[in-house]
Design an enzyme around this catalytic site. Structure first.
Site, PDB file in Angstrom:
ATOM      1  N   HIS A  49       0.871  -1.171   0.000  1.00 40.65           N
ATOM      2  CA  HIS A  49       0.000   0.000   0.000  1.00 40.65           C
ATOM      3  C   HIS A  49       0.913   1.226   0.000  1.00 40.65           C
ATOM      4  CE1 HIS A  49      -2.922  -2.833   2.147  1.00 40.65           C
ATOM      5  NE2 HIS A  49      -3.460  -2.570   0.973  1.00 40.65           N
ATOM      6  N   ASP A  52       2.225   1.802   3.338  1.00 43.10           N
ATOM      7  CA  ASP A  52       3.169   0.812   3.880  1.00 43.10           C
ATOM      8  C   ASP A  52       4.586   1.336   3.651  1.00 43.10           C
ATOM      9  OD1 ASP A  52       1.306  -1.190   4.630  1.00 43.10           O
ATOM     10  OD2 ASP A  52       1.230  -1.970   2.579  1.00 43.10           O
TER      11      ASP A  52
HETATM   12  C1  GLO Z   1      -9.364  -6.862   1.042  1.00 40.25           C
HETATM   13  C2  GLO Z   1      -8.391  -6.885  -0.038  1.00 40.25           C
HETATM   14  C3  GLO Z   1      -7.106  -6.163   0.317  1.00 40.25           C
HETATM   15  C4  GLO Z   1      -6.312  -5.852  -0.930  1.00 40.25           C
HETATM   16  C5  GLO Z   1      -5.131  -4.971  -0.663  1.00 40.25           C
HETATM   17  C6  GLO Z   1      -4.360  -4.639  -1.917  1.00 40.25           C
HETATM   18  O1  GLO Z   1     -10.346  -7.528   1.046  1.00 40.25           O
HETATM   19  O2  GLO Z   1      -8.142  -8.208  -0.424  1.00 40.25           O
HETATM   20  O3  GLO Z   1      -6.350  -6.906   1.230  1.00 40.25           O
HETATM   21  O4  GLO Z   1      -5.901  -7.026  -1.531  1.00 40.25           O
HETATM   22  O5  GLO Z   1      -5.563  -3.813  -0.069  1.00 40.25           O
HETATM   23  O6  GLO Z   1      -5.157  -4.085  -2.881  1.00 40.25           O
END
Ligand code: GLO
Ligand code: MG
Length: 344
Positions: A49, A52
């Protein structure tokens, strides 16, 4: 040789175990410590993210310095960034959604934050953005103009495409949670929207197994659909036990055959040449700190186990059973094959 898969996960997949009913049960590990675990677990790629990498409220100078530091850390571990995803669901300005928020100022915040995520991706030598539109939906249908919302999502993607002329964007669709109803609940919905953007060739999808299951769909068929369109650019393999909250269980842990079919579809399409296999899995809350990466290692091992099963399928037999329309025998053969029984 070219048939080798590459694997990734995000730092959020090593988590302290909080849930809506209870606090963390493990200490949050520092980012750098997580990064050092990747290679040992068999992963070469990292998903991030934007925040992150560096806090979302840092100015341009701080951001540049902060990202450079993270880049050095990743380089020292030999890790490649698979994608950066703007986290558009935690800031107070995204309470009502990001791109579909009713307040213009909130929509502008989402736009600026998405552009900034592109800047961060570029600094990390990455040309791939993933959009999980967590809050683009409603709790009650009357809260927003649903038709306008779709246009706003297209505008947001177009803005990102124009901001960087070679960035690629993949939507990661999920039908519910945190919202009661998402505006773009499935892969198919987002792909329809992708074709109406200013550069459809740069807009694709990331498919998460649990998200397809929550929409009542089969993840392998969803993947096949996107592959046919040339738009499956990443996956989040995991598992899900029925229609409840998004569980992010270890890949294959609920329905082995459903997992087998996902690997089958991916491998037949030579996904190893297309993208990286992401594992979006979560440790159980009961997991002890010493075991908090086992779900990742186990999911990767499950993928490889199923890959061996997929590649040892007797294709001729399958073809002949399809020709003779003997799906009862095909059913028996596949189950036997999954259980390691040879013979026809
Ligand atoms: C939630 C999602 C989340 C995404 C992450 C990257 O349900 O799966 O974990 O995968 O934010 O886009
Ligand atoms: Mg995911």
């Amino acid at each position: 040789m070219a048939k080798k898969y590459r694997f990734s996960f995000g730092p959020w997949n090593i988590s302290p175990g909080a849930d809506p009913f209870g606090p963390p049960v493990r200490a949050e590990l520092p980012f750098a410590r997580k990064v050092r675990m990747y290679r040992k677990l068999g992963f070469t790629h990292i998903q991030l993210h934007d925040d992150d990498v560096v806090p979302a409220d840092w100015d341009a100078r701080q951001t540049q310095r902060g990202v450079a530091k993270v880049k050095k850390l990743l380089d020292s571990e030999g890790l490649t960034v698979e994608f950066v995803a703007p986290r558009l669901w935690e800031d107070p300005r995204t309470i009502d959604g990001a791109f579909t928020a009713n307040r213009p100022a909130d929509r502008r915040y989402a736009r600026d934050r998405s552009r900034r995520a592109i800047d961060i991706a570029r600094m990390l030598d990455c040309d791939f953005i993933v959009l999980w539109p967590a809050r683009e939906g409603t709790y009650i249908r009357e809260a927003k103009d649903a038709q306008a919302a779709i246009g706003r999502m297209v505008d947001a993607v177009n803005d990102m495409l124009a901001y960087d002329e070679s960035i690629r964007i993949a939507g990661e669709m999920k039908p519910n949670e945190p919202m009661d109803q998402a505006y773009c609940p499935t892969v198919g919905h987002f792909m329809g929207l992708a074709y109406r953007t200013s550069d459809p060739d740069r807009v694709g999808v990331l498919i998460e197994s649990a998200h397809s299951i929550l929409a009542g769909l089969d993840p392998a068929d969803d993947m096949a659909y996107a592959l046919w369109h040339g738009k499956l650019w990443s996956v989040h393999l995991n598992d899900q036990n029925g229609l409840k909250y998004d569980q992010d269980k270890t890949f294959g842990s609920v329905d082995l055959r459903r997992a087998f079919n996902q690997v089958w579809v991916l491998d037949r399409a030579k996904f190893y040449d297309i993208g990286v296999v992401g594992l979006d899995v979560k440790a159980m809350r009961t997991t002890k700190p010493a075991h908090q990466t086992k779900h990742l290692a186990n999911s990767l091992a499950m993928f490889n186990f199923l890959l061996e099963r997929v590649r040892s399928v007797d294709e001729e037999l399958v073809d002949s059973l399809r020709r003779s329309r003997d799906y009862e025998e095909l059913d028996r053969y596949i189950l036997g094959h999954l259980m390691g029984k040879s013979g026809k």
